[in-house]
Design a protein around this motif. Structure first.
Motif, PDB file in Angstrom:
ATOM      1  N   LYS A  68      17.506  27.199 -31.553  1.00 33.61           N
ATOM      2  CA  LYS A  68      18.122  26.409 -30.488  1.00 33.61           C
ATOM      3  C   LYS A  68      18.757  25.151 -31.082  1.00 33.61           C
ATOM      4  N   GLU A  69      19.998  24.927 -30.765  1.00 30.25           N
ATOM      5  CA  GLU A  69      20.712  23.732 -31.213  1.00 30.25           C
ATOM      6  C   GLU A  69      20.840  22.777 -30.039  1.00 30.25           C
ATOM      7  N   THR A  70      20.619  21.508 -30.286  1.00 25.32           N
ATOM      8  CA  THR A  70      20.863  20.492 -29.266  1.00 25.32           C
ATOM      9  C   THR A  70      21.824  19.488 -29.852  1.00 25.32           C
TER      10      THR A  70
ATOM     11  N   ASP B  39      19.271  20.704 -35.084  1.00 26.98           N
ATOM     12  CA  ASP B  39      18.343  21.818 -34.910  1.00 26.98           C
ATOM     13  C   ASP B  39      17.044  21.278 -34.312  1.00 26.98           C
ATOM     14  N   SER B  40      16.808  21.559 -33.048  1.00 28.81           N
ATOM     15  CA  SER B  40      15.642  21.008 -32.354  1.00 28.81           C
ATOM     16  C   SER B  40      14.333  21.571 -32.916  1.00 28.81           C
ATOM     17  N   TYR B  41      14.324  22.828 -33.301  1.00 25.32           N
ATOM     18  CA  TYR B  41      13.102  23.439 -33.842  1.00 25.32           C
ATOM     19  C   TYR B  41      12.690  22.757 -35.139  1.00 25.32           C
TER      20      TYR B  41
ATOM     21  N   SER C  84      13.742  19.900 -36.308  1.00 24.81           N
ATOM     22  CA  SER C  84      13.502  18.477 -36.056  1.00 24.81           C
ATOM     23  C   SER C  84      12.063  18.259 -35.594  1.00 24.81           C
ATOM     24  N   LYS C  85      11.598  19.115 -34.696  1.00 25.55           N
ATOM     25  CA  LYS C  85      10.218  19.000 -34.202  1.00 25.55           C
ATOM     26  C   LYS C  85       9.227  19.349 -35.308  1.00 25.55           C
TER      27      LYS C  85
ATOM     28  N   LYS D 256      15.052  14.094 -37.298  1.00 27.25           N
ATOM     29  CA  LYS D 256      16.217  14.877 -36.855  1.00 27.25           C
ATOM     30  C   LYS D 256      16.846  15.622 -38.028  1.00 27.25           C
TER      31      LYS D 256
END
Length: 107
Positions: free
Chosen positions: A2-4, A26-28, A30-31, A36
């Motif tokens: 998933k990209e945000t 890349d939210s995955y 990044s988490k 980030k």
């Protein structure tokens, strides 16, 4: 993945599109890593306009946007034989950290 926070930059001359870059966060990852994590999703320059500095300029603009979004790390993948792309990324501070081989088989 998933990209945000995806953005597109286009290089134009007299209304003609010469190239583009798509960058995102890349939210995955990044988490997972706690900071980030950005990536260059796609970069292309129309072949008649190769060698005019359009690719490095687009990469630079994409990186500026990612930096404004507080991205700390950026990655991009390309084929090991795509020397033009590798040089374009290296002009903007990227370094090769991994080279791999893909194996496949038709069943």
């Amino acid at each position: 993945r998933k990209e945000t926070g995806i953005n597109l930059f286009v290089a134009e001359e007299k209304g003609k599109v010469l190239g583009y870059i798509v960058v995102g966060i890349d939210s995955y990852l990044s988490k997972l890593y706690g900071f980030k994590w950005g990536r260059i999703i796609s970069l292309a320059v129309d072949p008649p306009y190769h060698g005019r500095g359009i690719g490095p300029l687009l990469v630079s603009e994409g990186l500026k946007w990612l930096k404004k979004k507080n991205v700390k790390y950026v990655e991009v993948g390309t084929d090991q034989n795509n020397i033009a792309a590798i040089r374009t990324y290296e002009k903007n501070g990227f370094r090769v950290i991994y080279s791999g081989i893909t194996l496949s088989q038709w069943l």
